[in-house]
Motif scaffolding. Structure first.
Motif, PDB file in Angstrom:
ATOM      1  N   UNK A 203      15.424  57.341 -89.679  1.00  0.00           N
ATOM      2  CA  UNK A 203      14.069  57.199 -89.146  1.00  0.00           C
ATOM      3  C   UNK A 203      13.051  57.878 -90.062  1.00  0.00           C
ATOM      4  N   UNK A 204      13.352  59.096 -90.495  1.00  0.00           N
ATOM      5  CA  UNK A 204      12.435  59.826 -91.376  1.00  0.00           C
ATOM      6  C   UNK A 204      12.263  59.102 -92.710  1.00  0.00           C
ATOM      7  N   UNK A 205      13.369  58.574 -93.254  1.00  0.00           N
ATOM      8  CA  UNK A 205      13.292  57.865 -94.533  1.00  0.00           C
ATOM      9  C   UNK A 205      12.513  56.559 -94.395  1.00  0.00           C
ATOM     10  N   UNK A 206      12.692  55.869 -93.261  1.00  0.00           N
ATOM     11  CA  UNK A 206      11.949  54.627 -93.036  1.00  0.00           C
ATOM     12  C   UNK A 206      10.452  54.897 -93.037  1.00  0.00           C
ATOM     13  N   UNK A 207      10.047  55.922 -92.316  1.00  0.00           N
ATOM     14  CA  UNK A 207       8.625  56.275 -92.278  1.00  0.00           C
ATOM     15  C   UNK A 207       8.124  56.663 -93.675  1.00  0.00           C
ATOM     16  N   UNK A 208       8.939  57.406 -94.406  1.00  0.00           N
ATOM     17  CA  UNK A 208       8.539  57.871 -95.738  1.00  0.00           C
ATOM     18  C   UNK A 208       8.288  56.699 -96.688  1.00  0.00           C
ATOM     19  N   UNK A 209       9.255  55.793 -96.768  1.00  0.00           N
ATOM     20  CA  UNK A 209       9.130  54.686 -97.729  1.00  0.00           C
ATOM     21  C   UNK A 209       8.081  53.657 -97.283  1.00  0.00           C
ATOM     22  N   UNK A 210       7.981  53.423 -96.002  1.00  0.00           N
ATOM     23  CA  UNK A 210       6.972  52.479 -95.520  1.00  0.00           C
ATOM     24  C   UNK A 210       5.561  53.003 -95.799  1.00  0.00           C
ATOM     25  N   UNK A 211       5.367  54.300 -95.665  1.00  0.00           N
ATOM     26  CA  UNK A 211       4.055  54.891 -95.958  1.00  0.00           C
ATOM     27  C   UNK A 211       3.716  54.822 -97.440  1.00  0.00           C
ATOM     28  N   UNK A 212       4.744  54.742 -98.288  1.00  0.00           N
ATOM     29  CA  UNK A 212       4.509  54.617 -99.732  1.00  0.00           C
ATOM     30  C   UNK A 212       4.238  53.173-100.160  1.00  0.00           C
ATOM     31  N   UNK A 213       4.377  52.238 -99.221  1.00  0.00           N
ATOM     32  CA  UNK A 213       4.064  50.840 -99.546  1.00  0.00           C
ATOM     33  C   UNK A 213       5.244  49.901 -99.566  1.00  0.00           C
ATOM     34  N   UNK A 214       6.462  50.406 -99.306  1.00  0.00           N
ATOM     35  CA  UNK A 214       7.620  49.519 -99.204  1.00  0.00           C
ATOM     36  C   UNK A 214       7.420  48.583 -98.006  1.00  0.00           C
ATOM     37  N   UNK A 215       7.853  47.339 -98.144  1.00  0.00           N
ATOM     38  CA  UNK A 215       7.536  46.312 -97.149  1.00  0.00           C
ATOM     39  C   UNK A 215       8.592  46.124 -96.070  1.00  0.00           C
ATOM     40  N   UNK A 216       9.700  46.822 -96.194  1.00  0.00           N
ATOM     41  CA  UNK A 216      10.720  46.662 -95.167  1.00  0.00           C
ATOM     42  C   UNK A 216      11.954  47.497 -95.450  1.00  0.00           C
ATOM     43  N   UNK A 217      12.801  47.579 -94.430  1.00  0.00           N
ATOM     44  CA  UNK A 217      14.055  48.328 -94.500  1.00  0.00           C
ATOM     45  C   UNK A 217      15.197  47.380 -94.150  1.00  0.00           C
ATOM     46  N   UNK A 218      16.280  47.484 -94.913  1.00  0.00           N
ATOM     47  CA  UNK A 218      17.462  46.653 -94.660  1.00  0.00           C
ATOM     48  C   UNK A 218      18.661  47.557 -94.427  1.00  0.00           C
ATOM     49  N   UNK A 219      19.510  47.185 -93.444  1.00  0.00           N
ATOM     50  CA  UNK A 219      20.744  47.923 -93.182  1.00  0.00           C
ATOM     51  C   UNK A 219      21.869  46.926 -92.940  1.00  0.00           C
ATOM     52  N   UNK A 220      23.080  47.299 -93.368  1.00  0.00           N
ATOM     53  CA  UNK A 220      24.259  46.474 -93.122  1.00  0.00           C
ATOM     54  C   UNK A 220      25.005  46.989 -91.904  1.00  0.00           C
ATOM     55  N   UNK A 221      25.996  46.202 -91.480  1.00  0.00           N
ATOM     56  CA  UNK A 221      26.792  46.519 -90.293  1.00  0.00           C
ATOM     57  C   UNK A 221      25.884  46.820 -89.097  1.00  0.00           C
ATOM     58  N   UNK A 222      25.032  45.848 -88.797  1.00  0.00           N
ATOM     59  CA  UNK A 222      24.060  46.022 -87.721  1.00  0.00           C
ATOM     60  C   UNK A 222      24.727  46.246 -86.371  1.00  0.00           C
ATOM     61  N   UNK A 223      25.919  45.666 -86.171  1.00  0.00           N
ATOM     62  CA  UNK A 223      26.607  45.829 -84.899  1.00  0.00           C
ATOM     63  C   UNK A 223      26.901  47.290 -84.606  1.00  0.00           C
ATOM     64  N   UNK A 224      27.379  48.016 -85.618  1.00  0.00           N
ATOM     65  CA  UNK A 224      27.662  49.438 -85.441  1.00  0.00           C
ATOM     66  C   UNK A 224      26.371  50.222 -85.230  1.00  0.00           C
ATOM     67  N   UNK A 225      25.344  49.901 -85.982  1.00  0.00           N
ATOM     68  CA  UNK A 225      24.071  50.623 -85.849  1.00  0.00           C
ATOM     69  C   UNK A 225      23.446  50.395 -84.483  1.00  0.00           C
ATOM     70  N   UNK A 226      23.507  49.163 -84.005  1.00  0.00           N
ATOM     71  CA  UNK A 226      22.882  48.836 -82.731  1.00  0.00           C
ATOM     72  C   UNK A 226      23.570  49.523 -81.552  1.00  0.00           C
ATOM     73  N   UNK A 227      24.838  49.890 -81.729  1.00  0.00           N
ATOM     74  CA  UNK A 227      25.572  50.555 -80.648  1.00  0.00           C
ATOM     75  C   UNK A 227      25.292  52.049 -80.583  1.00  0.00           C
ATOM     76  N   UNK A 228      24.623  52.590 -81.587  1.00  0.00           N
ATOM     77  CA  UNK A 228      24.305  54.021 -81.580  1.00  0.00           C
ATOM     78  C   UNK A 228      23.133  54.296 -80.649  1.00  0.00           C
ATOM     79  N   UNK A 229      23.163  55.402 -79.935  1.00  0.00           N
ATOM     80  CA  UNK A 229      22.143  55.659 -78.908  1.00  0.00           C
ATOM     81  C   UNK A 229      20.721  55.792 -79.439  1.00  0.00           C
ATOM     82  N   UNK A 230      20.546  56.225 -80.682  1.00  0.00           N
ATOM     83  CA  UNK A 230      19.195  56.433 -81.214  1.00  0.00           C
ATOM     84  C   UNK A 230      18.707  55.297 -82.106  1.00  0.00           C
ATOM     85  N   UNK A 231      19.396  54.169 -82.074  1.00  0.00           N
ATOM     86  CA  UNK A 231      18.990  53.058 -82.945  1.00  0.00           C
ATOM     87  C   UNK A 231      17.567  52.591 -82.653  1.00  0.00           C
ATOM     88  N   UNK A 232      17.123  52.657 -81.415  1.00  0.00           N
ATOM     89  CA  UNK A 232      15.791  52.162 -81.050  1.00  0.00           C
ATOM     90  C   UNK A 232      14.674  52.875 -81.796  1.00  0.00           C
TER      91      UNK A 232
END
Length: 488
Positions: A203-232
């Protein structure tokens, strides 16, 4: 007046007389000119009953004609079919995405700077986004070494990334960073015991790079990430940035090895903007592929669906397409399906991987001798030219860009579908990846009897010729794109 003797005149112009004597005539000193009626005379004539009636008739005729044209225009506007409103499109919907997972093989520089140097070549492909990395610092399976806000020096520096962003944005190309945490290890998310720490760092890295002008974030194995409680918190970081930045941001997820129903479920529950899957790779038959496509598109907005052959697994199109003809066939399929096509670098020319290693990118193949045989170079040039033509056409045609999808045919080694949008030109896509010719029976009430061959890899279907749509015969490993106009 002057007296003139007829003898002094030309014989042909003398008047006929009864005798041979001389006749005297009078000629005017000056020619008389017609000066028209005076103002008083005109006013007198204009006031006569005849002219008054004539003027009234012409005036009424003018206004009746004008009102008639106005009424006709209103009738045409009212009766004309309404144009369908164009859906709101995001930058990742407007063209293919170009994945560069291994910077070392992409350019001689081997770093972010090398990507910037090749932007002009990439821009020729009409791509709308780069998927870079992962580039961050981490050692395999060691969460203590994870720093998602630092770029590994072997890939370049943050300054190089900012320079790339600036140049890419000027060309209309967005840049997405892959922030899959443990990309070098055997578990992309380090395991459930580390989920809270990993998600906080992401979350902190997403905010950091997006504020610098990066246009998006990509992650693999979305099924595992989506099952984590803090994914939202990750989609939340994207949405928060969008409220502060007018440029649309993308959260892109990747999933492998899941059936179509599970992919659809993830798309609905994970809040990602775009989901890439390997459905076209795991489903090798035409019937199975069509079922997966139909299910995913019937339950989701096509603007959130991504298609790929190889890129979802970090590999290349050549891993699925073993011949140049198959490369062009799958390029046509990916660039005409509803949704976003995603390619790995080199897929535009059918670049073959060397064993387990990623292929080394070849540049300037149209200007300089490339590595390998002359035949290989010729095939690379033809594939790249075909890709550019398709990508350019997709960006121009509304039916291909955001049109409806309708299945027309499926078999073990072939499929066909139609793309249509309102009153725009319509398209039929037909592919046969089998080793034998295939007959495709196309059935739809919306199809005309014939269509024009727009693009084709089959010599029996020449470009700009007409072909009957009741049944199409495609040679082995051949593909065709057919076009026909809207019919009211």
């Amino acid at each position: 007046m002057k007296d003139v003797a007829l003898g002094d005149m030309d014989s042909e112009t003398q008047p006929m007389t009864a005798d041979n004597g001389t006749v005297k005539g009078k000629l005017p000193d000056d020619e008389v000119k017609f000066t028209g009626l005076s103002k008083e005379e005109l006013m007198k004539v204009a006031g006569t009953p005849g002219w008054v009636r004539t003027r009234c008739f012409l005036l009424c005729l003018f206004w009746l004609g004008w009102l008639g044209m106005l009424a006709g225009a209103i009738v045409i506007i009212v009766q004309a079919p309404r144009c369908k409103p164009i859906p709101e499109m995001n930058w990742w919907n407007n063209g293919p995405l170009y994945q560069i997972s291994n910077l070392g093989f992409f350019s001689q520089n081997g770093k972010i700077k090398g990507v910037e140097e090749k932007l002009d070549m990439v821009n020729q492909l009409k791509v709308k986004g780069l998927l870079l990395g992962p580039l961050h610092q981490v050692q395999a399976n060691q969460i203590s070494t994870l720093d998602l806000q630092k770029i590994n020096p072997i890939h370049g520096t943050e300054e190089e990334l900012l320079s790339l962003l600036e140049k890419a944005h000027k060309k209309g190309i967005s840049v997405v960073l892959d922030l899959t945490p443990n990309y070098l290890g055997n578990k992309p998310w380090f395991g459930s015991s580390s989920s809270i720490e990993v998600m906080e760092k992401l979350r902190a890295a997403s905010e950091y790079w997006l504020n610098l002008g990066v246009d998006g974030i990509k992650v693999t194995d979305l099924g595992a990430a989506n099952s984590m409680p803090d994914w939202s918190s990750i989609p939340g970081a994207i949405q928060t940035n969008e409220t502060e930045n007018p440029r649309k941001k993308a959260l892109i997820g990747v999933v492998n090895g899941e059936v179509a129903s599970q992919v659809s479920k993830l798309l609905n529950t994970s809040s990602v903007n775009l989901l890439l899957s390997d459905l076209l790779t795991t489903n090798t038959g035409g019937v199975e592929r069509v079922k997966a496509i139909d299910l995913l598109l019937s339950q989701n907005d096509q603007r959130n669906v991504g298609w790929t052959l190889g890129a979802a697994k970090g590999s290349h199109l050549s891993s699925e397409a073993t011949t140049p003809e198959l490369v062009k066939l799958y390029q046509l399929l990916l660039l005409t399906l509803p949704g976003t096509p995603v390619f790995s670098y080199g897929d535009e020319m059918g670049l073959q991987a060397q064993g387990s290693e990623s292929p080394v990118m070849i540049w300037d193949i149209e200007k300089e001798p490339a590595e390998g045989s002359v035949a290989d170079r010729k095939q690379h040039v033809e594939c790249r030219k075909w890709f550019k033509t398709l990508s350019d056409l997709r960006g121009k045609e509304r039916s291909l860009l955001h049109g409806q999808y309708k299945t027309l045919h499926s078999s073990a080694t072939s499929l066909a579908f139609m793309r249509l949008w309102d009153q725009s030109e319509r398209y039929v896509v037909a592919v046969n990846w089998g080793s034998a010719p295939a007959k495709l029976a196309l059935k739809s009430t919306e199809l005309p009897k014939e269509a024009t061959v727009k693009l084709s890899t089959d010599p029996e279907l020449a470009v700009d010729t007409m072909v009957g749509l009741a049944e199409i015969t495609l040679g082995p490993e051949k593909a065709a794109l057919l076009q026909f106009p809207f019919m009211s």
